[in-house]
Write a protein that holds these residues in place. Sequence first.
Motif, PDB file in Angstrom:
ATOM      1  N   TYR A 198       0.476  -1.635   0.071  1.00  0.00           N
ATOM      2  CA  TYR A 198      -0.288  -0.017  -0.278  1.00  0.00           C
ATOM      3  C   TYR A 198       1.184   1.040  -0.339  1.00  0.00           C
ATOM      4  O   TYR A 198       2.281   0.888   0.513  1.00  0.00           O
ATOM      5  N   SER A 199       0.646   2.175  -0.681  1.00  0.00           N
ATOM      6  CA  SER A 199       0.739   3.211  -0.139  1.00  0.00           C
ATOM      7  C   SER A 199       0.554   4.500   1.432  1.00  0.00           C
ATOM      8  O   SER A 199      -0.650   4.108   1.935  1.00  0.00           O
ATOM      9  N   PRO A 203       8.283   3.411  -3.436  1.00  0.00           N
ATOM     10  CA  PRO A 203       6.252   3.008  -3.809  1.00  0.00           C
ATOM     11  C   PRO A 203       5.667   1.699  -3.858  1.00  0.00           C
ATOM     12  O   PRO A 203       6.570   0.585  -3.873  1.00  0.00           O
ATOM     13  N   ALA A 204       4.432   1.692  -4.337  1.00  0.00           N
ATOM     14  CA  ALA A 204       4.035   0.522  -3.159  1.00  0.00           C
ATOM     15  C   ALA A 204       4.211  -0.475  -4.701  1.00  0.00           C
ATOM     16  O   ALA A 204       4.165  -0.036  -6.157  1.00  0.00           O
ATOM     17  N   ASP A 210      -2.095   8.912   0.164  1.00  0.00           N
ATOM     18  CA  ASP A 210      -1.614   8.794  -0.993  1.00  0.00           C
ATOM     19  C   ASP A 210      -1.824   8.145  -2.922  1.00  0.00           C
ATOM     20  O   ASP A 210      -1.136   8.245  -3.326  1.00  0.00           O
ATOM     21  N   SER A 211      -2.350   7.388  -2.463  1.00  0.00           N
ATOM     22  CA  SER A 211      -2.765   5.996  -3.100  1.00  0.00           C
ATOM     23  C   SER A 211      -3.801   6.907  -4.592  1.00  0.00           C
ATOM     24  O   SER A 211      -3.790   6.494  -5.425  1.00  0.00           O
TER      25      SER A 211
END
Length: 204
Positions: free
Chosen positions: A93-94, A186-187, A99-100
């Motif tokens: 996940y972010s 980063p995710a 942020d996602s």
Amino acid sequence: MALAEIASGPIGDVSDNSIEAREVSRFFGPLLAEVSLWSDWSWAVTRAVLVETTNDRPAEWTHAYIVPANCARPLAVRQVQDDAQVLPLGGPYSFPLQDSVPLAFLHEGGLIYSNVCSATLVFVATLSDPAVLPPLVQRAFALELAARVAIPIRKDTALARAASTAAEIARARAIADDENQRGLRPARYVSEAAFARAGIGSDL
């Protein structure tokens, strides 16, 4: 520190009646402002609730906000949300989860345009005190200042080039160190099949 790099005499204050003081005073402020733009420094990121103003682009955005006076670079817009009750401890996940799905905004003409009501801006703040700079950034700042004052003080282009090269290396090192300290990654995309194999999302 910068004057020592070009083997120039020290000064007691930038108001001293000397060429060293005059040139350091001339370059110091603008360079400190530039440091804010070298990177999205983790130690310089802050946030502020935006003040709404007249929206002169109502066909494009629903809200217009005044940019905070100490904003060097806007990074993200946040909306008011309820307190989280359950959040993942880790995974693909972010973090933060906001942020996602970045909320759209435009920084133009001294305003922040957004479709978010009562928006909060996340931004890199401008710097006014070199004492707050981490050691590696202080080093890069001193070397860059040395490169800029080398010609007006020492009249030595070779010295200025050498200081500029050293400053570039020091700046890259400082930026890399800050990114490493953050530990942000980063995710990573994980397929639904991989989640199912791990038992995530199942009732078992």
